[in-house]
Design an enzyme around this catalytic site. Structure first.
Site, PDB file in Angstrom:
ATOM      1  N   ASN A   9       7.213  -0.419  -3.767  1.00 42.29           N
ATOM      2  CA  ASN A   9       6.402  -1.699  -3.221  1.00 42.29           C
ATOM      3  C   ASN A   9       5.806  -2.645  -4.162  1.00 42.29           C
ATOM      4  O   ASN A   9       4.759  -2.179  -4.793  1.00 42.29           O
ATOM      5  CB  ASN A   9       5.564  -1.278  -2.010  1.00 42.29           C
ATOM      6  CG  ASN A   9       4.799  -2.743  -1.496  1.00 42.29           C
ATOM      7  OD1 ASN A   9       5.323  -3.852  -1.687  1.00 42.29           O
ATOM      8  ND2 ASN A   9       3.910  -2.419  -0.561  1.00 42.29           N
ATOM      9  N   TRP A  10       6.631  -3.503  -4.640  1.00 43.01           N
ATOM     10  CA  TRP A  10       6.014  -4.367  -5.948  1.00 43.01           C
ATOM     11  C   TRP A  10       5.042  -5.338  -5.417  1.00 43.01           C
ATOM     12  O   TRP A  10       4.374  -5.951  -6.343  1.00 43.01           O
ATOM     13  CB  TRP A  10       7.093  -5.091  -6.570  1.00 43.01           C
ATOM     14  CG  TRP A  10       7.838  -4.200  -7.318  1.00 43.01           C
ATOM     15  CD1 TRP A  10       7.790  -2.808  -7.870  1.00 43.01           C
ATOM     16  CD2 TRP A  10       9.304  -4.556  -8.129  1.00 43.01           C
ATOM     17  NE1 TRP A  10       8.878  -2.443  -8.401  1.00 43.01           N
ATOM     18  CE2 TRP A  10       9.811  -3.253  -8.647  1.00 43.01           C
ATOM     19  CE3 TRP A  10      10.171  -5.696  -8.021  1.00 43.01           C
ATOM     20  CZ2 TRP A  10      10.943  -3.277  -9.363  1.00 43.01           C
ATOM     21  CZ3 TRP A  10      11.253  -5.650  -8.747  1.00 43.01           C
ATOM     22  CH2 TRP A  10      11.725  -4.300  -9.585  1.00 43.01           C
ATOM     23  N   LYS A  11       4.635  -5.474  -4.129  1.00 46.22           N
ATOM     24  CA  LYS A  11       3.588  -6.462  -3.679  1.00 46.22           C
ATOM     25  C   LYS A  11       3.802  -7.678  -4.416  1.00 46.22           C
ATOM     26  O   LYS A  11       5.205  -8.281  -4.469  1.00 46.22           O
ATOM     27  CB  LYS A  11       2.540  -5.654  -3.774  1.00 46.22           C
ATOM     28  CG  LYS A  11       2.266  -4.486  -3.340  1.00 46.22           C
ATOM     29  CD  LYS A  11       0.855  -3.930  -3.355  1.00 46.22           C
ATOM     30  CE  LYS A  11       0.727  -2.587  -2.477  1.00 46.22           C
ATOM     31  NZ  LYS A  11      -0.419  -1.909  -2.347  1.00 46.22           N
ATOM     32  N   HIS A  96       2.482  -2.902   6.869  1.00 49.31           N
ATOM     33  CA  HIS A  96       1.916  -2.517   5.607  1.00 49.31           C
ATOM     34  C   HIS A  96       0.457  -2.844   5.932  1.00 49.31           C
ATOM     35  O   HIS A  96       0.193  -3.831   6.477  1.00 49.31           O
ATOM     36  CB  HIS A  96       2.555  -3.201   4.484  1.00 49.31           C
ATOM     37  CG  HIS A  96       2.014  -2.386   3.178  1.00 49.31           C
ATOM     38  ND1 HIS A  96       0.579  -3.014   2.657  1.00 49.31           N
ATOM     39  CD2 HIS A  96       2.315  -1.593   2.372  1.00 49.31           C
ATOM     40  CE1 HIS A  96       0.327  -2.265   1.652  1.00 49.31           C
ATOM     41  NE2 HIS A  96       1.450  -1.393   1.305  1.00 49.31           N
ATOM     42  N   GLU A  98      -1.655  -4.176   4.009  1.00 50.34           N
ATOM     43  CA  GLU A  98      -2.007  -5.515   3.742  1.00 50.34           C
ATOM     44  C   GLU A  98      -1.541  -6.520   4.527  1.00 50.34           C
ATOM     45  O   GLU A  98      -2.507  -7.352   4.925  1.00 50.34           O
ATOM     46  CB  GLU A  98      -1.754  -5.751   2.206  1.00 50.34           C
ATOM     47  CG  GLU A  98      -2.260  -5.184   1.061  1.00 50.34           C
ATOM     48  CD  GLU A  98      -1.602  -4.509   0.061  1.00 50.34           C
ATOM     49  OE1 GLU A  98      -0.537  -5.120  -0.308  1.00 50.34           O
ATOM     50  OE2 GLU A  98      -2.125  -3.334  -0.371  1.00 50.34           O
ATOM     51  N   GLU A 168      -0.115   5.479   5.239  1.00 56.02           N
ATOM     52  CA  GLU A 168      -0.799   4.928   4.043  1.00 56.02           C
ATOM     53  C   GLU A 168      -2.293   4.756   4.593  1.00 56.02           C
ATOM     54  O   GLU A 168      -2.595   3.829   5.097  1.00 56.02           O
ATOM     55  CB  GLU A 168      -0.071   3.810   3.527  1.00 56.02           C
ATOM     56  CG  GLU A 168       1.120   3.775   3.047  1.00 56.02           C
ATOM     57  CD  GLU A 168       1.435   2.729   1.897  1.00 56.02           C
ATOM     58  OE1 GLU A 168       1.966   2.961   1.000  1.00 56.02           O
ATOM     59  OE2 GLU A 168       1.049   1.508   2.453  1.00 56.02           O
ATOM     60  N   GLY A 174      -4.369   1.518  -3.644  1.00 57.89           N
ATOM     61  CA  GLY A 174      -4.982   0.456  -4.790  1.00 57.89           C
ATOM     62  C   GLY A 174      -6.370   1.177  -5.304  1.00 57.89           C
ATOM     63  O   GLY A 174      -6.917   0.421  -5.942  1.00 57.89           O
ATOM     64  N   SER A 213      -2.077   5.270  -3.809  1.00 56.30           N
ATOM     65  CA  SER A 213      -2.600   5.525  -5.268  1.00 56.30           C
ATOM     66  C   SER A 213      -1.753   6.845  -5.701  1.00 56.30           C
ATOM     67  O   SER A 213      -2.251   7.935  -6.276  1.00 56.30           O
ATOM     68  CB  SER A 213      -4.104   6.022  -5.329  1.00 56.30           C
ATOM     69  OG  SER A 213      -4.860   5.089  -5.266  1.00 56.30           O
ATOM     70  N   GLY A 234       2.812   1.721  -4.845  1.00 61.27           N
ATOM     71  CA  GLY A 234       2.548   0.258  -5.376  1.00 61.27           C
ATOM     72  C   GLY A 234       2.230   0.171  -6.831  1.00 61.27           C
ATOM     73  O   GLY A 234       3.329   0.153  -7.674  1.00 61.27           O
ATOM     74  N   GLY A 235       1.098   0.226  -7.409  1.00 60.79           N
ATOM     75  CA  GLY A 235       0.634   0.164  -8.888  1.00 60.79           C
ATOM     76  C   GLY A 235       1.675   0.865  -9.676  1.00 60.79           C
ATOM     77  O   GLY A 235       2.174   0.361 -10.821  1.00 60.79           O
TER      78      GLY A 235
HETATM   79  P1  13P Z   1      -0.896   1.823  -4.513  1.00 62.52           P
HETATM   80  O1  13P Z   1       0.145   2.924  -4.889  1.00 62.52           O
HETATM   81  O2  13P Z   1      -1.182   1.061  -5.608  1.00 62.52           O
HETATM   82  O3  13P Z   1      -2.186   2.638  -3.976  1.00 62.52           O
HETATM   83  O4  13P Z   1      -0.285   0.979  -3.094  1.00 62.52           O
HETATM   84  C1  13P Z   1       0.069   1.607  -2.254  1.00 62.52           C
HETATM   85  C2  13P Z   1       0.835   0.995  -1.207  1.00 62.52           C
HETATM   86  O5  13P Z   1       0.340   0.015  -0.522  1.00 62.52           O
HETATM   87  C3  13P Z   1       2.414   1.102  -1.208  1.00 62.52           C
HETATM   88  O6  13P Z   1       2.671   0.303  -0.178  1.00 62.52           O
END
Ligand code: 13P
Length: 253
Positions: A9-11, A96, A98, A168, A174, A213, A234-235
């Site tokens: 997930n590149w956000k 998600h 967010e 999640e 994050g 994470s 994500g990250g």
């Molecule tokens: P991180 O891996 O950056 O914690 O993000 C997780 C996430 O929200 C993936 O959808």
């Protein structure tokens, strides 16, 4: 029975130019692997670039990070399931954390989006997870079960069996604070049991990914935990070399 899923997930990262360069490098380092599903969730504006860059690699699937809860109309700035499908997406993240906590997405909206996604032949990856406050109040199970029930409310049993889930925990996203493999497993087992109650043995078909994470150091121990069928990252998915390494993790099944 379930193919492990590795989802990036590149956000709000990697526009079309970056996305093309990422895919080129990622593909050069990542041989096809038939025992796992690889999914990219770029920003909507980069979907076409990723689809194009992956055209010779049908094992790499692309999804969108969000869709609107209505199929069309006067909704400036939104994207519909049909547009996502037309652009080459095969999956969509729904609910998600967010979307829920930054943009105020309701449980009801997640149910509508899941319904629209299934109708448009996009696989919804329904995300559930508790905040730190909810965890500390011992409400984790109640929260994820409420989110699960609302997200799947309009699906038939057969349709439920075709979706993907992601757990999640909001406090792990994050933050560098990962749920332990035991934490993840225990909530995944709760979700699996709820699915079994709803659709019986077909519950065994639904992959349940963990997100929050995840990195190269913890990916394998999470993947080797019972009921953890994949990762939503994500990250650590933003760097082609690092993400390639994670997608080549041992899956031990
Ligand atoms: P991180 O891996 O950056 O914690 O993000 C997780 C996430 O929200 C993936 O959808």
């Amino acid at each position: 029975m379930r193919t492990p899923v590795f989802a990036a997930n590149w956000k709000l990262n990697h526009g079309p130019t970056d996305a093309r360069a990422f895919l080129q490098r990622f593909i050069s380092q990542t041989p096809r692997q038939s025992d796992r599903t690889l999914l990219f969730f770029p920003p909507a504006l980069s979907v076409a670039a990723v689809v194009d860059a992956a055209r010779d690699r049908p094992d790499l699937l692309v999804g969108v990070q969000n869709v609107h809860a209505e199929s069309h109309g006067a909704f400036t700035g939104e994207n519909s399931v049909a547009m996502a499908r037309d652009a080459g997406a095969r999956a969509v993240l729904v609910g998600h954390s967010e979307r829920r906590h930054v943009f105020g997405e309701s449980d009801e909206a997640t149910g509508k989006k899941v319904r629209l996604a299934v109708d448009a032949h996009l696989v919804p990856m329904l995300c559930v997870g508790e905040t730190l406050e909810e965890r500390e109040a011992d409400a984790t199970e109640a929260v994820v079960l409420r989110q699960l029930t609302a997200g799947l409310s309009s699906l038939t049993d057969t349709e439920v069996a075709s979706i993907t889930l992601a757990y999640e925990p909001v406090w792990a996203i994050g933050t560098g604070r990962t749920a332990t493999p035991q934490d993840a497993s225990s909530i995944h087992a709760v979700l699996r049991a709820a699915l079994r109650e709803r659709i019986g043995d077909k519950a065994a078909h639904v992959p349940i990914c963990y997100g929050g994470s995840v990195n190269r150091g913890n990916a394998e121990s999470l993947l080797l935990s019972p009921d953890v069928d994949g990762l939503l990252v994500g990250g650590a998915s933003l760097d082609a070399d690092g993400w390639s390494a994670i997608t080549r993790s041992a899956i031990g099944r």
